[in-house]
Design an enzyme around this catalytic site. Structure first.
Site, PDB file in Angstrom:
ATOM      1  N   THR A 387      77.058  82.067  77.275  1.00 25.48           N
ATOM      2  CA  THR A 387      76.259  81.569  78.390  1.00 25.48           C
ATOM      3  C   THR A 387      77.271  81.002  79.384  1.00 25.48           C
ATOM      4  OG1 THR A 387      74.433  81.244  76.895  1.00 25.48           O
ATOM      5  CG2 THR A 387      74.473  79.780  78.784  1.00 25.48           C
ATOM      6  N   THR A 405      72.332  82.401  81.650  1.00 23.22           N
ATOM      7  CA  THR A 405      72.712  83.188  80.467  1.00 23.22           C
ATOM      8  C   THR A 405      72.145  84.594  80.430  1.00 23.22           C
ATOM      9  OG1 THR A 405      72.774  83.102  78.049  1.00 23.22           O
ATOM     10  CG2 THR A 405      70.747  82.369  79.080  1.00 23.22           C
ATOM     11  N   ASN A 407      72.381  85.591  77.161  1.00 22.26           N
ATOM     12  CA  ASN A 407      72.421  85.343  75.725  1.00 22.26           C
ATOM     13  C   ASN A 407      73.787  85.770  75.195  1.00 22.26           C
ATOM     14  OD1 ASN A 407      71.675  84.351  73.297  1.00 22.26           O
ATOM     15  ND2 ASN A 407      70.551  86.142  72.644  1.00 22.26           N
ATOM     16  N   ASP A 429      66.617  85.025  70.800  1.00 23.14           N
ATOM     17  CA  ASP A 429      66.454  83.563  70.703  1.00 23.14           C
ATOM     18  C   ASP A 429      65.086  83.173  70.150  1.00 23.14           C
ATOM     19  OD1 ASP A 429      68.917  82.590  71.300  1.00 23.14           O
ATOM     20  OD2 ASP A 429      68.529  82.200  73.405  1.00 23.14           O
ATOM     21  N   SER A 458      65.604  77.696  73.780  1.00 18.36           N
ATOM     22  CA  SER A 458      66.987  77.755  74.285  1.00 18.36           C
ATOM     23  C   SER A 458      67.762  76.537  73.830  1.00 18.36           C
ATOM     24  CB  SER A 458      66.960  77.791  75.810  1.00 18.36           C
ATOM     25  OG  SER A 458      68.269  77.667  76.315  1.00 18.36           O
ATOM     26  N   SER A 459      69.056  76.727  73.637  1.00 18.83           N
ATOM     27  CA  SER A 459      69.919  75.577  73.357  1.00 18.83           C
ATOM     28  C   SER A 459      70.512  75.009  74.634  1.00 18.83           C
ATOM     29  CB  SER A 459      71.057  75.999  72.435  1.00 18.83           C
ATOM     30  OG  SER A 459      70.543  76.411  71.212  1.00 18.83           O
ATOM     31  N   GLY A 479      77.727  78.225  74.851  1.00 19.81           N
ATOM     32  CA  GLY A 479      78.155  78.079  73.463  1.00 19.81           C
ATOM     33  C   GLY A 479      77.049  78.274  72.441  1.00 19.81           C
TER      34      GLY A 479
END
Ligand code: GLY
Length: 578
Positions: A387, A405, A407, A429, A458-459, A479
């Site tokens: 990302t 992103t 991904n 995701d 999402s992170s 990351g």
């Protein structure tokens, strides 16, 4: 030694920042020739600052500010520039999340995350036995979520932009047409991915090269320039309707994807209320779901609040234990309770309730590890590592912290024929099956299962921090599943360890995400000595060396009002101020 930047190196960086300004005023060729040498990891400015993963993108963002644009205009220009010069993650075929703070102090977030196509369904990546079909959610056209970036940028500009839309899209078009000098890191990534590019693209894309890519090659992207021209001339419709939409749908048909004209036409981004919390007197402003990152970051900071981290010592044995246990508990909650809050009732208030936070940490002890098998979700990990994050601030104090992103690296690897851009593989995701790990080893449950038009968790964790009603700093990173823990550690570096922004983003990092039950640490992280590793193993921790974690960018507001930009030393990342 707590950082990678010695004072000597910082002095050199500053010198290069000044030299860099000379190049900046000269022609692009001279500038580009010096990309590899430029170490603009720490920059200062009074009137504006852009920190991004690529010098060309930072340069374009700054140019827009210098033309009289505000930080929102510079954000749009930087985002489109990243789609050209950082195609591994910068995109128009993906999506993102951003947090903003206007000069009058009003705050907000924009969710331009991709979503599942209307034809998506819960079991679309399972075989007849109900097992996950390897790679189906990660490569090729079926892995693609409906892109959100162009709609997001258009909405941001409509709401807050100052300059004309055409003026802020144009620099990315020029970059795509005139060509970009490939850096060594980019050449390596293109070479690593040649087979995948050929597998998923029968047409010749700009990224396919019969010879090996090398530093100094010129990347010219006429098809991407054509698409950006449509976006310049027709705004959101230039991408989601008409010729470009037809090219996307055509690509889907050729490669058995399921995105339709209606999916594209119906995509809308969402302005959401930010998630707010207090950490050591500062206000942390971040993303609510579909970001798991914002919620986890908030949980983890609350769990850490009672501890004196500075006293424990930077990356000391106890510090590593404490952060690991906090991360383990938060990521266990992620697996069970988090998903798109428009589709699943995410129990945000319960997860952040002080009593719940205290209960979660009751089993923590410095004596020994708590095995992940003993940590279920409170009675409640993932990421392509590719990302990208950027931060922008203008003279008036308008500030944007944006993570965007595809991904995985180059997303699904599918380049839309004739349109020249990579499509994301964001469908990975979602949780394709309860407790089956995704690309980043993250697991999930019903909360994050696939449904038509739902957004995948999402992170991404873009953050703005305020102190006493004033903006204090901005931060974020790529990351995958490590995004949230990298942002957490950078916030601690700034607040608890009082580092400058360049040191805070360059500092070595480590990561734990509940499952797999292991502390991952960068192989260059000298704080993980043989002795420390042995001590942790004796206490029941599992440790694993790994490649670099994240590429954090940040901007801090200094007491004298100047901006201090910090760009991660792990990539071509560049901070430019003026
Ligand atoms: N695709 C990375 C993330 O959104 O978490």
């Amino acid at each position: 030694m707590i950082t990678n930047l010695s004072p000597q190196k910082i002095k050199i960086s500053l010198l290069v920042v000044f030299l860099f300004f000379d190049f900046f005023c000269c022609d692009v060729f001279i500038f580009a020739q010096n990309i590899e040498k430029n170490t603009t990891k720490l920059a200062y400015g009074k009137k504006g600052m852009v920190v991004s993963a690529h010098p060309e993108a930072s340069k374009i963002g700054i140019k827009i500010l210098q033309l009289g644009g505000n930080a929102f205009d510079a954000t749009v220009a930087t985002e489109f520039a990243l789609a050209v010069c950082f195609p591994i993650a910068g995109n128009i075929g993906g999506g993102g999340l951003l947090v903003f703070r206007q000069k009058n102090g009003e705050i907000g977030t924009l969710d331009y995350r991709e979503k599942a196509p209307a034809l998506a369904h819960k079991n679309m990546y399972l075989d007849e036995k109900g097992e996950i079909i390897k790679d189906k959610s990660q490569d090729g056209a079926l892995a693609v979520g409906v892109p959100g970036t162009v709609a997001g940028m258009y909405a941001l500009h409509q709401q807050f932009g100052k300059l004309e839309w055409k003026k802020i899209v144009q620099p990315a078009i020029d970059l795509a047409k005139n060509g970009l000098i490939v850096t060594e890191k980019e050449a390596n990534k293109f070479n690593e991915n040649q087979d995948a590019f050929k597998k998923f693209n029968i047409h010749i894309s700009a990224f396919i090269n019969d010879k090996k890519w090398k530093k100094g090659d010129i990347l010219i992207q006429p098809a991407l320039a054509f698409t950006l021209e449509k976006i310049r001339d027709n705004g959101k419709k230039g991408f989601y309707e008409g010729e470009i939409a037809a090219l996307i749908v055509e690509e889907m048909k050729k490669q058995k994807g399921i995105i339709t004209f209606d999916d594209l036409k119906n995509y809308t981004p969402t302005f959401r209320r930010p998630l707010l919390s207090k950490y050591r007197g500062k206000t942390i402003i971040t993303m609510p779901p579909p970001s798991a990152g914002g919620l986890l970051l908030t949980q983890m900071l609350q769990m850490l609040q009672p501890f004196d981290l500075k006293n424990l010592g930077f990356q000391s044995e106890k510090y590593i234990q404490l952060l690991t246990e906090v991360e383990r508990r938060a990521y266990a909650d992620r697996a069970k309770y988090l998903g798109d809050s428009d589709f699943f009732p995410v129990p945000i208030d319960q997860l952040l309730h002080p009593k719940y936070i205290r209960e979660r940490m009751k089993s923590f002890s410095f004596e020994k590890a708590t095995p992940s098998k003993d940590i279920q979700e409170g009675k409640l990990l993932p990421i392509s590592e590719e990302t990208t994050h950027y931060c922008v601030i203008d003279e008036d104090g308008n500030a944007i912290s944006a993570t965007t992103t595809l991904n995985g690296a180059y997303g699904s690897k599918v380049v839309v024929t004739g349109a020249g851009f990579f499509l994301n593989n964001e469908m990975d995701d979602f949780s394709g099956k309860p407790n089956a790990p995704n690309l980043y080893g993250l697991i999930g449950s019903e909360a994050n299962s696939i449904a038509p038009n739902k957004k995948m968790l999402s992170s991404m964790t873009p953050v703005i921090v305020e102190e006493k009603g004033k903006i204090s700093f901005l931060v974020g990173t790529p990351g995958g599943s490590t995004i949230t823990t990298s942002v957490l550690q950078t916030i601690i570096n700034v607040i608890d360890f009082e580092m400058n922004m360049a040191d805070a983003v360059a500092s070595p990092r480590f990561h734990h995400q509940y499952l797999p039950d292991e502390i991952q640490y960068e192989e260059t992280n000298l704080n993980f000595t043989e002795k420390l590793v042995k001590n942790l193993e004796k206490k029941g921790y599992f440790l694993k060396k790994r490649i670099p974690i994240g590429r954090v960018q940040g901007i801090k507001i200094m007491p004298d009002g100047r901006y201090e930009g910090g760009a991660d030393t792990r990539g071509d990342d560049t901070a430019i101020g003026f």
